[in-house]
Design a protein around this motif. Structure first.
Motif, PDB file in Angstrom:
ATOM      1  N   TRP A 132       1.272  -1.220   0.212  1.00 42.20           N
ATOM      2  CA  TRP A 132       0.294  -0.090   0.498  1.00 42.20           C
ATOM      3  C   TRP A 132       0.600   1.367   0.270  1.00 42.20           C
ATOM      4  CZ3 TRP A 132      -1.489   4.183   2.530  1.00 42.20           C
ATOM      5  CH2 TRP A 132      -2.221   5.052   2.468  1.00 42.20           C
ATOM      6  N   GLU A 133       1.860   1.526   0.908  1.00 46.06           N
ATOM      7  CA  GLU A 133       2.666   2.192   0.471  1.00 46.06           C
ATOM      8  C   GLU A 133       3.525   2.524  -0.356  1.00 46.06           C
ATOM      9  OE1 GLU A 133       5.443   1.513   4.138  1.00 46.06           O
ATOM     10  OE2 GLU A 133       3.752   1.346   5.646  1.00 46.06           O
ATOM     11  N   GLN A 134       3.585   1.390  -1.356  1.00 47.07           N
ATOM     12  CA  GLN A 134       4.742   1.549  -2.657  1.00 47.07           C
ATOM     13  C   GLN A 134       3.426   2.215  -3.426  1.00 47.07           C
ATOM     14  OE1 GLN A 134       6.122  -2.812  -3.145  1.00 47.07           O
ATOM     15  NE2 GLN A 134       6.818  -1.763  -4.452  1.00 47.07           N
ATOM     16  N   ILE A 135       2.422   1.709  -3.693  1.00 52.00           N
ATOM     17  CA  ILE A 135       1.543   2.010  -4.503  1.00 52.00           C
ATOM     18  C   ILE A 135       0.641   3.803  -4.125  1.00 52.00           C
ATOM     19  CG2 ILE A 135       1.153   0.165  -5.344  1.00 52.00           C
ATOM     20  CD1 ILE A 135      -1.598   1.641  -3.626  1.00 52.00           C
ATOM     21  N   ARG A 136       0.788   4.214  -2.830  1.00 50.26           N
ATOM     22  CA  ARG A 136       0.124   5.148  -2.085  1.00 50.26           C
ATOM     23  C   ARG A 136       0.081   6.651  -2.875  1.00 50.26           C
ATOM     24  NH1 ARG A 136       0.970   8.387   3.793  1.00 50.26           N
ATOM     25  NH2 ARG A 136      -0.711  10.578   2.892  1.00 50.26           N
ATOM     26  N   ARG A 137       1.400   6.721  -3.624  1.00 50.33           N
ATOM     27  CA  ARG A 137       1.458   8.187  -4.398  1.00 50.33           C
ATOM     28  C   ARG A 137       0.583   8.255  -5.742  1.00 50.33           C
ATOM     29  NH1 ARG A 137       0.216  12.939  -4.404  1.00 50.33           N
ATOM     30  NH2 ARG A 137       1.380  13.950  -6.090  1.00 50.33           N
ATOM     31  N   PHE A 138       0.978   7.098  -6.211  1.00 54.19           N
ATOM     32  CA  PHE A 138       0.376   6.910  -8.142  1.00 54.19           C
ATOM     33  C   PHE A 138      -1.019   6.511  -8.115  1.00 54.19           C
ATOM     34  CE2 PHE A 138      -0.843   3.834 -11.111  1.00 54.19           C
ATOM     35  CZ  PHE A 138       0.215   4.471 -12.210  1.00 54.19           C
ATOM     36  N   GLU A 139      -1.391   6.142  -6.635  1.00 53.15           N
ATOM     37  CA  GLU A 139      -2.797   6.184  -6.526  1.00 53.15           C
ATOM     38  C   GLU A 139      -3.743   7.254  -6.662  1.00 53.15           C
ATOM     39  OE1 GLU A 139      -5.346   3.329  -8.020  1.00 53.15           O
ATOM     40  OE2 GLU A 139      -3.426   2.653  -8.781  1.00 53.15           O
ATOM     41  N   GLU A 140      -2.885   8.160  -5.382  1.00 53.21           N
ATOM     42  CA  GLU A 140      -3.608   9.422  -4.837  1.00 53.21           C
ATOM     43  C   GLU A 140      -3.079   9.600  -5.931  1.00 53.21           C
ATOM     44  OE1 GLU A 140      -1.999   9.708  -0.684  1.00 53.21           O
ATOM     45  OE2 GLU A 140      -0.929  10.797  -1.864  1.00 53.21           O
ATOM     46  N   LEU A 141      -2.483  10.369  -6.819  1.00 50.60           N
ATOM     47  CA  LEU A 141      -2.403  10.434  -8.143  1.00 50.60           C
ATOM     48  C   LEU A 141      -3.608  10.452  -9.364  1.00 50.60           C
ATOM     49  CD1 LEU A 141       1.515  10.454  -8.901  1.00 50.60           C
ATOM     50  CD2 LEU A 141       0.142  12.526  -9.154  1.00 50.60           C
ATOM     51  N   ARG A 142      -4.082   9.426  -9.287  1.00 56.29           N
ATOM     52  CA  ARG A 142      -5.218   8.778 -10.356  1.00 56.29           C
ATOM     53  C   ARG A 142      -6.641   9.331  -9.084  1.00 56.29           C
ATOM     54  NH1 ARG A 142      -5.363   2.625 -10.438  1.00 56.29           N
ATOM     55  NH2 ARG A 142      -7.167   3.503 -12.418  1.00 56.29           N
ATOM     56  N   ALA A 143      -6.580   9.601  -8.245  1.00 52.07           N
ATOM     57  CA  ALA A 143      -8.021   9.506  -7.523  1.00 52.07           C
ATOM     58  C   ALA A 143      -7.965  11.607  -7.366  1.00 52.07           C
ATOM     59  CB  ALA A 143      -7.891   9.199  -6.173  1.00 52.07           C
ATOM     60  N   ALA A 144      -6.940  11.783  -7.108  1.00 49.91           N
ATOM     61  CA  ALA A 144      -6.788  13.823  -7.297  1.00 49.91           C
ATOM     62  C   ALA A 144      -7.990  14.313  -8.289  1.00 49.91           C
ATOM     63  CB  ALA A 144      -5.772  14.504  -7.666  1.00 49.91           C
ATOM     64  N   ASN A 145      -8.958  15.255  -7.990  1.00 49.04           N
ATOM     65  CA  ASN A 145      -9.605  16.488  -8.715  1.00 49.04           C
ATOM     66  C   ASN A 145     -10.553  15.055  -9.115  1.00 49.04           C
ATOM     67  OD1 ASN A 145      -8.416  18.463  -8.111  1.00 49.04           O
ATOM     68  ND2 ASN A 145      -6.873  17.323  -9.565  1.00 49.04           N
ATOM     69  N   GLY A 146     -11.447  14.634  -7.981  1.00 48.00           N
ATOM     70  CA  GLY A 146     -12.638  13.505  -8.680  1.00 48.00           C
ATOM     71  C   GLY A 146     -11.940  12.611  -9.721  1.00 48.00           C
ATOM     72  N   SER A 147     -10.960  11.967  -9.149  1.00 51.42           N
ATOM     73  CA  SER A 147     -10.328  10.968 -10.430  1.00 51.42           C
ATOM     74  C   SER A 147     -10.097  11.118 -11.468  1.00 51.42           C
ATOM     75  CB  SER A 147     -11.565   9.986 -10.521  1.00 51.42           C
ATOM     76  OG  SER A 147     -10.698   8.869  -8.656  1.00 51.42           O
ATOM     77  N   ALA A 148      -9.908  12.899 -11.741  1.00 48.60           N
ATOM     78  CA  ALA A 148      -9.611  13.301 -13.403  1.00 48.60           C
ATOM     79  C   ALA A 148      -8.350  12.636 -13.673  1.00 48.60           C
ATOM     80  CB  ALA A 148      -9.230  14.639 -13.257  1.00 48.60           C
ATOM     81  N   ASP A 149      -7.670  12.026 -12.968  1.00 48.34           N
ATOM     82  CA  ASP A 149      -6.061  11.174 -14.285  1.00 48.34           C
ATOM     83  C   ASP A 149      -6.280  10.128 -14.188  1.00 48.34           C
ATOM     84  OD1 ASP A 149      -5.741  13.766 -15.288  1.00 48.34           O
ATOM     85  OD2 ASP A 149      -4.937  14.455 -13.211  1.00 48.34           O
ATOM     86  N   ASN A 150      -7.516   9.607 -13.462  1.00 46.23           N
ATOM     87  CA  ASN A 150      -7.580   7.756 -13.131  1.00 46.23           C
ATOM     88  C   ASN A 150      -7.057   6.816 -13.880  1.00 46.23           C
ATOM     89  OD1 ASN A 150      -8.567   5.235 -13.037  1.00 46.23           O
ATOM     90  ND2 ASN A 150      -9.041   6.226 -11.627  1.00 46.23           N
ATOM     91  N   VAL A 151      -6.912   7.297 -15.520  1.00 47.39           N
ATOM     92  CA  VAL A 151      -6.766   7.030 -16.573  1.00 47.39           C
ATOM     93  C   VAL A 151      -5.606   6.965 -17.285  1.00 47.39           C
ATOM     94  CG1 VAL A 151      -7.345   5.470 -18.857  1.00 47.39           C
ATOM     95  CG2 VAL A 151      -8.752   6.558 -17.644  1.00 47.39           C
ATOM     96  N   THR A 152      -5.482   8.427 -17.242  1.00 44.63           N
ATOM     97  CA  THR A 152      -4.347   9.143 -17.707  1.00 44.63           C
ATOM     98  C   THR A 152      -2.542   9.114 -16.796  1.00 44.63           C
ATOM     99  OG1 THR A 152      -5.675  10.789 -18.282  1.00 44.63           O
ATOM    100  CG2 THR A 152      -3.543  11.507 -18.067  1.00 44.63           C
ATOM    101  N   VAL A 153      -2.705   8.821 -15.265  1.00 44.00           N
ATOM    102  CA  VAL A 153      -2.199   8.701 -14.702  1.00 44.00           C
ATOM    103  C   VAL A 153      -1.603   7.047 -15.039  1.00 44.00           C
ATOM    104  CG1 VAL A 153      -0.735   7.874 -12.829  1.00 44.00           C
ATOM    105  CG2 VAL A 153      -1.969   9.834 -13.073  1.00 44.00           C
ATOM    106  N   VAL A 154      -2.070   5.805 -15.026  1.00 47.04           N
ATOM    107  CA  VAL A 154      -1.821   4.977 -15.419  1.00 47.04           C
ATOM    108  C   VAL A 154      -1.153   4.544 -17.176  1.00 47.04           C
ATOM    109  CG1 VAL A 154      -3.091   2.062 -16.054  1.00 47.04           C
ATOM    110  CG2 VAL A 154      -3.438   3.710 -14.143  1.00 47.04           C
ATOM    111  N   LYS A 155      -1.959   5.657 -18.300  1.00 41.84           N
ATOM    112  CA  LYS A 155      -1.337   5.650 -19.170  1.00 41.84           C
ATOM    113  C   LYS A 155       0.508   5.996 -18.946  1.00 41.84           C
ATOM    114  CE  LYS A 155      -5.066   4.773 -22.693  1.00 41.84           C
ATOM    115  NZ  LYS A 155      -5.880   5.473 -23.725  1.00 41.84           N
ATOM    116  N   GLU A 156      -0.389   6.945 -18.964  1.00 45.73           N
ATOM    117  CA  GLU A 156       1.700   7.765 -18.608  1.00 45.73           C
ATOM    118  C   GLU A 156       2.617   6.594 -18.245  1.00 45.73           C
ATOM    119  OE1 GLU A 156       4.185  10.442 -19.035  1.00 45.73           O
ATOM    120  OE2 GLU A 156       2.267  10.942 -19.785  1.00 45.73           O
ATOM    121  N   ALA A 157       2.455   6.386 -17.463  1.00 46.88           N
ATOM    122  CA  ALA A 157       3.042   5.090 -16.571  1.00 46.88           C
ATOM    123  C   ALA A 157       4.005   3.816 -17.337  1.00 46.88           C
ATOM    124  CB  ALA A 157       1.973   4.424 -15.286  1.00 46.88           C
ATOM    125  N   LEU A 158       2.601   3.498 -18.113  1.00 43.41           N
ATOM    126  CA  LEU A 158       2.772   3.052 -19.626  1.00 43.41           C
ATOM    127  C   LEU A 158       3.855   2.918 -20.829  1.00 43.41           C
ATOM    128  CD1 LEU A 158      -0.866   1.308 -19.774  1.00 43.41           C
ATOM    129  CD2 LEU A 158       1.848   0.498 -18.705  1.00 43.41           C
TER     130      LEU A 158
END
Length: 303
Positions: A243-269
């Protein structure tokens, strides 16, 4: 179909349920070869349950033809290596047609997206899901619940008339509500999937979930598998290390009403050279200054 026949599907839900991303080519179309490569990476990484046409796959931004294509590609590429849970939704005829298409291709289950209609009554929720479930009695059906008003008794009512409703993707961000809902519906009657992915998995597992959905798994299958292994063994300190490992990644996905939910995953890829970063409106790619942080997180998982 007897409940015994759904044991394979039930087992597949009690696992990491990967929500595959839909990569786009430069011309904006679905990039089919890249999609297949991403699926192979998941399968080779040990993932055995795949959900095409989930929210991380940009379900609502795809055309009907594209949704069919994604379903076809997933089932063809996975073959016997995975259980396929196809996302369906929109109006009832569309959802039913998608579910029947999935059945014809050999999918084992459908996930019914939370109805996005502005006026959803609880009895109407039952009617909507019943229409889909009765159209494909051979398939396992998994409602995707994001509505905190819905009661567990309504789910039980649905399953009384549709025995193929075998699992639930529960995505209300409230662990106490989940615990109560599951017990009101029937804790042992359904497979409970934590629908808010790794950040909520430990708390939801403590309340009765046995699987969780994941978008992060597209980037780092081993990380997601580490978490479910810890949770299955009841080792919550180990699960919280992940959980600690993935926390920041998931916080970025959840920010602003999950605006970047998919965006962050595709950015990582994209940072790993696995697909293009492009998403469709109403999603948006990250700003340049935000991309480096996502790339650093992905690199840190030593994939």
């Amino acid at each position: 179909m007897s409940s015994v026949a759904f044991e394979t599907q039930r087992a597949a839900l009690a696992d990491v349920v990967a929500i595959s991303v839909t990569p786009f080519a430069e011309d904006g179309s679905v990039e089919q070869d890249t999609y297949r490569a991403l699926l192979r990476r998941l399968l080779d990484g040990g993932i055995t349950t795949l959900t095409p046409n989930g929210n991380t796959g940009e379900f609502y931004a795809l055309t009907p033809e594209e949704r069919r294509l994604v379903t076809e590609l997933t089932i063809d590429e996975a073959g016997e290596r995975a259980t396929i849970l196809v996302g369906v939704g929109h109006d009832i005829p569309t959802a039913v047609a998608s579910a029947r298409h999935a059945r014809e291709l050999g999918a084992q289950m459908v996930m019914v997206h939370q109805p996005v209609h502005p006026y959803v009554s609880q009895a109407g929720w039952v009617d909507y899901h019943r229409a889909v479930a009765e159209a494909v009695p051979e398939l396992g059906v998994v409602p995707y619940i994001r509505n905190p008003q819905l009661t567990g008794a309504r789910l039980a009512e649905l399953a009384d008339v549709c025995p193929n409703v075998i699992g639930v993707k529960y995505a209300v961000p409230d662990a106490a509500r989940f615990a109560a809902f599951a017990r009101d519906a029937g804790l042992e009657r359904f497979v409970w999937v934590a629908g808010l992915a790794e950040p909520y998995a430990p708390s939801y597992f403590s309340a009765g979930a046995t699987g969780f959905t994941s978008g992060l798994v597209n980037v780092a299958p081993a990380v997601s598998l580490n978490m479910i292994e810890a949770l299955r063994s009841g080792d919550y300190p180990a699960a919280m290390k992940v959980w600690e490992q993935i926390r920041r990644f998931e916080e970025l996905r959840a920010a602003n009403g999950s605006a970047d939910n998919v965006t962050v995953v595709k950015e990582a890829l994209a940072s790993l050279g696995l697909c293009r970063r492009e998403v469709r409106p109403p999603s948006r790619t990250l700003r340049e200054d935000e991309r480096a942080e996502v790339a650093a997180i992905a690199a840190g998982w030593s994939i």
